[in-house]
Design an enzyme around this catalytic site. Structure first.
Site, PDB file in Angstrom:
ATOM      1  N   GLU A  19      34.868  34.152  27.092  1.00 39.69           N
ATOM      2  CA  GLU A  19      34.278  34.584  28.367  1.00 39.69           C
ATOM      3  C   GLU A  19      34.861  35.940  28.737  1.00 39.69           C
ATOM      4  O   GLU A  19      36.046  36.188  28.508  1.00 39.69           O
ATOM      5  CB  GLU A  19      34.613  33.530  29.437  1.00 39.69           C
ATOM      6  CG  GLU A  19      34.004  33.757  30.788  1.00 39.69           C
ATOM      7  CD  GLU A  19      34.325  32.609  31.764  1.00 39.69           C
ATOM      8  OE1 GLU A  19      34.238  31.430  31.370  1.00 39.69           O
ATOM      9  OE2 GLU A  19      34.682  32.922  32.908  1.00 39.69           O
ATOM     10  N   ASP A  67      34.799  38.402  32.202  1.00 37.78           N
ATOM     11  CA  ASP A  67      34.380  38.263  33.602  1.00 37.78           C
ATOM     12  C   ASP A  67      34.551  39.478  34.481  1.00 37.78           C
ATOM     13  O   ASP A  67      35.579  40.166  34.402  1.00 37.78           O
ATOM     14  CB  ASP A  67      35.285  37.215  34.313  1.00 37.78           C
ATOM     15  CG  ASP A  67      35.179  35.846  33.723  1.00 37.78           C
ATOM     16  OD1 ASP A  67      34.079  35.424  33.416  1.00 37.78           O
ATOM     17  OD2 ASP A  67      36.245  35.206  33.576  1.00 37.78           O
ATOM     18  N   GLU A 113      34.473  39.174  38.653  1.00 34.75           N
ATOM     19  CA  GLU A 113      34.247  38.325  39.824  1.00 34.75           C
ATOM     20  C   GLU A 113      34.616  39.113  41.071  1.00 34.75           C
ATOM     21  O   GLU A 113      35.678  39.750  41.109  1.00 34.75           O
ATOM     22  CB  GLU A 113      35.100  37.048  39.753  1.00 34.75           C
ATOM     23  CG  GLU A 113      34.632  36.090  38.676  1.00 34.75           C
ATOM     24  CD  GLU A 113      35.313  34.729  38.739  1.00 34.75           C
ATOM     25  OE1 GLU A 113      34.652  33.729  38.429  1.00 34.75           O
ATOM     26  OE2 GLU A 113      36.511  34.678  39.102  1.00 34.75           O
ATOM     27  N   THR A 155      39.093  40.338  37.275  1.00 36.20           N
ATOM     28  CA  THR A 155      38.586  40.287  35.895  1.00 36.20           C
ATOM     29  C   THR A 155      39.435  39.320  35.085  1.00 36.20           C
ATOM     30  O   THR A 155      40.601  39.058  35.413  1.00 36.20           O
ATOM     31  CB  THR A 155      38.628  41.677  35.216  1.00 36.20           C
ATOM     32  OG1 THR A 155      39.954  42.194  35.285  1.00 36.20           O
ATOM     33  CG2 THR A 155      37.657  42.646  35.880  1.00 36.20           C
ATOM     34  N   ASN A 156      38.819  38.808  34.025  1.00 39.20           N
ATOM     35  CA  ASN A 156      39.546  37.876  33.172  1.00 39.20           C
ATOM     36  C   ASN A 156      38.868  37.894  31.801  1.00 39.20           C
ATOM     37  O   ASN A 156      37.731  38.359  31.656  1.00 39.20           O
ATOM     38  CB  ASN A 156      39.513  36.463  33.770  1.00 39.20           C
ATOM     39  CG  ASN A 156      40.600  35.544  33.222  1.00 39.20           C
ATOM     40  OD1 ASN A 156      41.406  35.925  32.366  1.00 39.20           O
ATOM     41  ND2 ASN A 156      40.628  34.318  33.713  1.00 39.20           N
ATOM     42  N   ARG A 215      44.248  35.382  32.071  1.00 44.11           N
ATOM     43  CA  ARG A 215      44.557  36.811  31.911  1.00 44.11           C
ATOM     44  C   ARG A 215      43.988  37.614  33.075  1.00 44.11           C
ATOM     45  O   ARG A 215      43.362  38.651  32.891  1.00 44.11           O
ATOM     46  CB  ARG A 215      43.981  37.318  30.592  1.00 44.11           C
ATOM     47  CG  ARG A 215      44.508  36.587  29.358  1.00 44.11           C
ATOM     48  CD  ARG A 215      44.041  37.270  28.082  1.00 44.11           C
ATOM     49  NE  ARG A 215      44.592  36.618  26.906  1.00 44.11           N
ATOM     50  CZ  ARG A 215      43.978  35.647  26.226  1.00 44.11           C
ATOM     51  NH1 ARG A 215      42.793  35.205  26.611  1.00 44.11           N
ATOM     52  NH2 ARG A 215      44.550  35.109  25.161  1.00 44.11           N
ATOM     53  N   GLU A 216      44.223  37.116  34.287  1.00 39.11           N
ATOM     54  CA  GLU A 216      43.600  37.731  35.453  1.00 39.11           C
ATOM     55  C   GLU A 216      44.207  39.079  35.827  1.00 39.11           C
ATOM     56  O   GLU A 216      45.425  39.261  35.763  1.00 39.11           O
ATOM     57  CB  GLU A 216      43.743  36.800  36.669  1.00 39.11           C
ATOM     58  CG  GLU A 216      43.030  35.480  36.526  1.00 39.11           C
ATOM     59  CD  GLU A 216      43.844  34.403  35.806  1.00 39.11           C
ATOM     60  OE1 GLU A 216      44.965  34.701  35.335  1.00 39.11           O
ATOM     61  OE2 GLU A 216      43.358  33.262  35.723  1.00 39.11           O
ATOM     62  N   TRP A 256      40.282  29.376  47.162  1.00 35.86           N
ATOM     63  CA  TRP A 256      41.142  30.371  46.517  1.00 35.86           C
ATOM     64  C   TRP A 256      40.743  31.845  46.681  1.00 35.86           C
ATOM     65  O   TRP A 256      41.579  32.740  46.504  1.00 35.86           O
ATOM     66  CB  TRP A 256      41.284  30.068  45.015  1.00 35.86           C
ATOM     67  CG  TRP A 256      39.994  30.080  44.229  1.00 35.86           C
ATOM     68  CD1 TRP A 256      39.176  29.016  44.004  1.00 35.86           C
ATOM     69  CD2 TRP A 256      39.401  31.195  43.561  1.00 35.86           C
ATOM     70  NE1 TRP A 256      38.105  29.403  43.241  1.00 35.86           N
ATOM     71  CE2 TRP A 256      38.217  30.730  42.943  1.00 35.86           C
ATOM     72  CE3 TRP A 256      39.744  32.554  43.407  1.00 35.86           C
ATOM     73  CZ2 TRP A 256      37.365  31.566  42.194  1.00 35.86           C
ATOM     74  CZ3 TRP A 256      38.909  33.379  42.670  1.00 35.86           C
ATOM     75  CH2 TRP A 256      37.732  32.888  42.074  1.00 35.86           C
ATOM     76  N   ARG A 276      54.900  33.297  36.700  1.00 30.24           N
ATOM     77  CA  ARG A 276      53.915  32.529  35.932  1.00 30.24           C
ATOM     78  C   ARG A 276      54.151  32.659  34.438  1.00 30.24           C
ATOM     79  O   ARG A 276      53.988  31.697  33.677  1.00 30.24           O
ATOM     80  CB  ARG A 276      52.538  33.076  36.311  1.00 30.24           C
ATOM     81  CG  ARG A 276      51.373  32.318  35.752  1.00 30.24           C
ATOM     82  CD  ARG A 276      50.117  32.934  36.359  1.00 30.24           C
ATOM     83  NE  ARG A 276      48.918  32.453  35.735  1.00 30.24           N
ATOM     84  CZ  ARG A 276      47.795  33.140  35.681  1.00 30.24           C
ATOM     85  NH1 ARG A 276      47.744  34.362  36.214  1.00 30.24           N
ATOM     86  NH2 ARG A 276      46.726  32.641  35.126  1.00 30.24           N
TER      87      ARG A 276
END
Ligand SMILES: *[C@@H]1O[C@H](CO)[C@@H](O)[C@H](O)[C@H]1NC(C)=O
Length: 289
Positions: free
Chosen positions: A100, A102, A104, A118-119, A128-129, A195, A276
């Site tokens: 995918e 992205d 968003e 984005t990811n 991987r945001e 979120w 994280r």
């Protein structure tokens, strides 16, 4: 615009009138995935309106799937109140271990800035945001959002300014790059009260619905996969314009632009989220200029 031999198929889109031979309308290129009455195409303006109410949002996706290419759209985001909402433009494969890519758009309260998230997923793994503020008001006018995906690199661009790259380092880190799964192009609007806006602190304010976003001038210049045969897209692909040197490695001008975007507008980068990821993901060293 490069070679469009038998190996490379220009994806018809509602914008391809430009290229003369592919007079497709919305229904030729896309299917309505959910809430048909919330997806209103207008072939005379090459546009589609997506709406969301408390009952439902909407999603449409391309009929064809592609492996490598350039994918762009112009978007005018929800004006005024949009907290809790997400509008998206993305590529995705179907099935397990999906790939995918992205864009968003995370809404916000009236007058507060949208965030572009984005990811990239490879073989089912995302996480991987990156998030940036935009340098313009994306609700005031149409702007172009583009993904160029080739064998060496994925580049996300906004009005032709690169905002992110993701390198193919399969030789170093297997399963970190989409290399073999055809992807469709999808667009959606959905409720992400939990979120989207300030980490979920501001839910969707339904009294402002319906929320409306307009997509127009889709352009897919890409290798289309027919009958699940990916070989035309993975052999003798070097002549396709999206595989050119400038899209394998950003040129000096674009490097400067990308650095400036990251310096001025970056809100979040998974590569620097040490809570994280106590060990920085391997690809970060390749994608951070
Ligand atoms: C919304 O606006 C606030 C305040 O300016 C900002 O901190 C936040 O990043 C913005 N965007 C989102 C999606 O939360």
């Amino acid at each position: 615009m490069g070679t469009f031999g038998s190996r490379t198929v220009l994806g018809c889109s509602i914008a391809v009138l430009l290229f003369g031979y592919c007079l497709a309308g919305f229904n030729d290129e896309f299917t309505k995935v959910w809430t048909p009455e919330h997806i209103v195409p207008d072939d005379t303006t090459n546009s589609v309106q997506l709406t969301m109410t408390q009952v439902a949002g909407g999603q449409f996706a391309s009929i064809n799937s592609f492996l490598y290419g350039s994918f762009s759209v112009k978007l005018k985001l929800i004006a005024g109140e949009s907290s809790g909402t997400v509008c998206s433009f993305y590529l995705t494969s179907y099935g397990t271990n999906h790939d995918e890519i992205d864009f968003e758009f995370l809404g916000n309260e009236t007058g507060q800035p949208y965030v572009l998230h984005t990811n990239v997923f490879a073989n089912g793994v995302g996480g991987r945001e990156q998030r940036i503020f935009l340098w313009f008001d994306p609700t005031a006018d149409f702007h172009t959002y583009q993904v160029v995906w080739n064998h060496a690199q994925i580049t996300w661009l906004v009005d032709d300014i690169p905002i992110r790259i993701h390198k193919n380092i399969e030789n170093v880190l297997p399963n970190s790059y989409p290399t073999y799964q055809p992807q469709v192009i999808a667009s959606s609007i959905f409720d992400a009260s939990s979120w989207a806006t300030r980490g979920g602190a501001v839910p969707t304010k339904w009294e402002y619905s319906p929320f409306v976003v307009t997509y127009k001038d889709f352009s897919f210049q890409a290798c289309r996969v027919s009958n699940n045969d990916i070989s035309p897209c993975t052999t003798n692909y070097q002549g396709n314009w999206w595989e050119a040197a400038d899209y394998q490695n950003l040129n000096a001008v674009k490097v400067t632009q990308l650095k400036e975007v990251h310096q001025k507008y970056m809100v979040y980068d998974y590569c620097t989220d040490y809570v994280r990821y106590p060990t920085t993901p391997v690809e970060c060293a390749y994608n951070t200029l």
